[in-house]
Write a protein that holds these residues in place. Sequence first.
Motif, PDB file in Angstrom:
ATOM      1  N   ARG A 171       0.849  -1.364  -0.074  1.00 35.28           N
ATOM      2  CA  ARG A 171      -0.172  -0.073   0.130  1.00 35.28           C
ATOM      3  C   ARG A 171       1.075   1.297  -0.012  1.00 35.28           C
ATOM      4  N   VAL A 172       2.116   1.083  -0.145  1.00 43.89           N
ATOM      5  CA  VAL A 172       3.059   2.184  -0.178  1.00 43.89           C
ATOM      6  C   VAL A 172       2.588   3.526  -1.186  1.00 43.89           C
ATOM      7  N   ASP A 173       2.403   2.762  -2.237  1.00 47.33           N
ATOM      8  CA  ASP A 173       1.950   4.094  -3.278  1.00 47.33           C
ATOM      9  C   ASP A 173       0.608   4.937  -3.092  1.00 47.33           C
ATOM     10  N   VAL A 174      -0.162   3.977  -1.988  1.00 53.58           N
ATOM     11  CA  VAL A 174      -1.437   4.669  -1.780  1.00 53.58           C
ATOM     12  C   VAL A 174      -1.018   5.804  -0.658  1.00 53.58           C
ATOM     13  N   TYR A 175      -0.119   5.306   0.329  1.00 48.58           N
ATOM     14  CA  TYR A 175       0.130   6.115   1.550  1.00 48.58           C
ATOM     15  C   TYR A 175       0.811   7.438   0.932  1.00 48.58           C
ATOM     16  N   LEU A 176       1.822   7.301  -0.118  1.00 41.56           N
ATOM     17  CA  LEU A 176       2.592   8.474  -0.404  1.00 41.56           C
ATOM     18  C   LEU A 176       1.697   9.297  -1.202  1.00 41.56           C
ATOM     19  N   GLU A 177       0.456   8.943  -1.838  1.00 48.84           N
ATOM     20  CA  GLU A 177      -0.500   9.985  -2.429  1.00 48.84           C
ATOM     21  C   GLU A 177      -0.928  10.858  -1.620  1.00 48.84           C
ATOM     22  N   TYR A 178      -1.013  10.605  -0.370  1.00 46.24           N
ATOM     23  CA  TYR A 178      -1.306  11.652   0.715  1.00 46.24           C
ATOM     24  C   TYR A 178      -0.511  12.037   1.740  1.00 46.24           C
ATOM     25  N   GLU A 179       0.449  11.168   2.328  1.00 48.23           N
ATOM     26  CA  GLU A 179       1.308  11.763   3.310  1.00 48.23           C
ATOM     27  C   GLU A 179       2.753  11.845   2.371  1.00 48.23           C
ATOM     28  N   PRO A 180       3.665  12.777   3.227  1.00 51.42           N
ATOM     29  CA  PRO A 180       3.545  13.262   4.350  1.00 51.42           C
ATOM     30  C   PRO A 180       2.714  14.844   4.105  1.00 51.42           C
ATOM     31  N   HIS A 181       2.420  15.216   5.422  1.00 52.96           N
ATOM     32  CA  HIS A 181       1.690  16.756   5.403  1.00 52.96           C
ATOM     33  C   HIS A 181       2.871  17.673   6.011  1.00 52.96           C
ATOM     34  N   PRO A 182       2.795  18.800   5.633  1.00 53.03           N
ATOM     35  CA  PRO A 182       3.644  19.803   6.261  1.00 53.03           C
ATOM     36  C   PRO A 182       3.352  20.131   7.824  1.00 53.03           C
ATOM     37  N   THR A 183       4.333  20.584   8.484  1.00 56.15           N
ATOM     38  CA  THR A 183       4.313  21.057   9.849  1.00 56.15           C
ATOM     39  C   THR A 183       5.242  22.382   9.764  1.00 56.15           C
ATOM     40  N   SER A 184       5.134  22.891  11.000  1.00 60.66           N
ATOM     41  CA  SER A 184       5.977  24.188  11.231  1.00 60.66           C
ATOM     42  C   SER A 184       7.274  23.830  11.943  1.00 60.66           C
ATOM     43  N   VAL A 185       8.389  24.387  11.408  1.00 59.72           N
ATOM     44  CA  VAL A 185       9.571  24.277  12.014  1.00 59.72           C
ATOM     45  C   VAL A 185       9.556  24.479  13.601  1.00 59.72           C
ATOM     46  N   LYS A 186       8.723  25.507  14.011  1.00 60.93           N
ATOM     47  CA  LYS A 186       8.661  25.779  15.392  1.00 60.93           C
ATOM     48  C   LYS A 186       8.234  24.523  16.163  1.00 60.93           C
ATOM     49  N   ASN A 187       7.272  23.653  15.349  1.00 57.23           N
ATOM     50  CA  ASN A 187       6.852  22.380  16.158  1.00 57.23           C
ATOM     51  C   ASN A 187       7.898  21.372  16.262  1.00 57.23           C
ATOM     52  N   LEU A 188       8.627  21.150  15.168  1.00 55.84           N
ATOM     53  CA  LEU A 188       9.765  20.231  15.182  1.00 55.84           C
ATOM     54  C   LEU A 188      10.736  20.621  16.198  1.00 55.84           C
ATOM     55  N   LYS A 189      10.912  21.970  16.217  1.00 54.75           N
ATOM     56  CA  LYS A 189      11.977  22.589  17.567  1.00 54.75           C
ATOM     57  C   LYS A 189      11.456  22.211  18.746  1.00 54.75           C
ATOM     58  N   HIS A 190      10.259  22.475  18.652  1.00 54.57           N
ATOM     59  CA  HIS A 190       9.578  22.052  20.375  1.00 54.57           C
ATOM     60  C   HIS A 190       9.683  20.569  20.606  1.00 54.57           C
ATOM     61  N   LEU A 191       9.681  19.764  19.650  1.00 55.94           N
ATOM     62  CA  LEU A 191       9.470  18.346  19.861  1.00 55.94           C
ATOM     63  C   LEU A 191      10.920  18.156  20.438  1.00 55.94           C
ATOM     64  N   PHE A 192      11.816  18.710  19.595  1.00 57.30           N
ATOM     65  CA  PHE A 192      13.330  18.345  19.929  1.00 57.30           C
ATOM     66  C   PHE A 192      13.711  18.897  21.230  1.00 57.30           C
ATOM     67  N   GLN A 193      13.086  19.966  21.612  1.00 54.67           N
ATOM     68  CA  GLN A 193      13.312  20.337  23.105  1.00 54.67           C
ATOM     69  C   GLN A 193      13.112  19.559  23.963  1.00 54.67           C
ATOM     70  N   MET A 194      11.935  18.827  23.839  1.00 54.72           N
ATOM     71  CA  MET A 194      11.496  17.830  24.690  1.00 54.72           C
ATOM     72  C   MET A 194      12.431  16.697  24.890  1.00 54.72           C
ATOM     73  N   ILE A 195      12.960  16.221  23.694  1.00 55.11           N
ATOM     74  CA  ILE A 195      14.035  15.074  23.701  1.00 55.11           C
ATOM     75  C   ILE A 195      15.371  15.637  24.414  1.00 55.11           C
ATOM     76  N   ARG A 196      15.800  16.912  24.240  1.00 50.64           N
ATOM     77  CA  ARG A 196      16.862  17.407  24.767  1.00 50.64           C
ATOM     78  C   ARG A 196      16.725  17.660  26.264  1.00 50.64           C
ATOM     79  N   LYS A 197      15.606  18.188  26.861  1.00 47.31           N
ATOM     80  CA  LYS A 197      15.369  18.431  27.988  1.00 47.31           C
ATOM     81  C   LYS A 197      14.756  17.421  28.945  1.00 47.31           C
ATOM     82  N   GLY A 198      14.031  16.590  28.246  1.00 44.97           N
ATOM     83  CA  GLY A 198      13.442  15.519  29.352  1.00 44.97           C
ATOM     84  C   GLY A 198      12.136  16.045  29.862  1.00 44.97           C
ATOM     85  N   THR A 199      11.438  17.050  29.157  1.00 42.79           N
ATOM     86  CA  THR A 199      10.465  17.780  30.126  1.00 42.79           C
ATOM     87  C   THR A 199       9.027  17.669  28.899  1.00 42.79           C
ATOM     88  N   PHE A 200       8.002  17.758  29.688  1.00 40.95           N
ATOM     89  CA  PHE A 200       6.845  17.812  29.203  1.00 40.95           C
ATOM     90  C   PHE A 200       6.309  19.376  29.195  1.00 40.95           C
TER      91      PHE A 200
END
Length: 402
Positions: A275-304
Amino acid sequence: MASSILQALMWVVALSLCISSTECLTGDSIIDHSQSVDGGLCFNLIGPSGYTCLEHTAQTKDGFLLGLQRVSSGILNLGAQTGPPVLLLHGLFMAGDIWFMDSPNESLGFILADHGFDVWVGNIRGTKWSHAHESLSDGDKEFWDWSWEEMALYDLETMLSYINSKTGSKVFVVGHSQGTIMSLAAFTQPDIVRMVEAAALLSPISYLDHITSKLVLNLVHVYFDEALGLLGMHQLNLKSDILTNMIESVCDGHLDCSELLSPLTGENCCFNNSRVDVYLEYEPHPTSVKNLKHLFQMIRKGTFARYDYGSIKNLLQYGKLKPPTFDLSKIPESLPIWMAHGGNDALGDVIDVQHTLKELKSKPNVLFLEDYGHIDFLLSTRGYEDLYDNMINFFKSCEMSS
């Protein structure tokens, strides 16, 4: 060993090519396929499978226009829907289409509709189906000035309020990955959690400091998120022809795509390569760089915690040097919670899930699947017997008791 190196290299090369591509910077592929142009998620994916589907739009407090789809089984009339409302919340780089990617007897969105639930499909800001704002365009820096914090406190609140106003009922919430981060943060807020009947969390995440994803850890180590900011990027759009064609060509008989995902998600036991061709027809969707940065902050700091702007900006934003944490003990003990997590999940690590459980006042129902990776909780060919039947029984028991 050589295979794992090749897999990681493929992802890094693809990301690098995408970042250097104008398409990634502008998001043109998303704009050209906006909801107003191609008829929406109902028209493209859900309706053709024989299900009744209606498009809805709800506006957040900060002006984003969120697409919601309301789905019922083809054998039911939507106006006569008697089951309780269920809201589906997708993960990072995904949107509501992910719940309908496989056949009706394998996809959770269809399965819930067939069991009589009033299914509502959530799409967070910036994705293909929620790519509009009352006054901003996606070319504006301000359009991308958000992270999962705004998704939790604005998007989820808006979706729940809208569904509550249409149905007059509390809502069952199902989240996967980022959808669980949003849910757990939002449930600490009394005005939001009061609209929720119960929650089912797939690959639940509130802490990320024990993830084992090789690709993500490498990107965190080289401060990939900071590099994107220095390049002046505000959105991260991986829906490029370069990336899609590369993955399709590699998966076309050259490499097992479930193995290609392993450096990112962990080894997935039940991913459907056909089903990979079907998945790639729709995915991936965009996100903000700020969102990625927030997630990486969680990894680095161990906080929620809320987004960390740095000491000076934190003082202005929060009145303190460090961002406030989301206190999981504030989630009401009376809220029924069901969780499912896997032994091969490289993003929702078992240690981090246990950390989440210790902070909750309640004792959630927990299903542990030793051989499941991160993507299995969405696209497993054994999903119904391994997961969804258990979840549906949990929801029905909550409905009976309420």
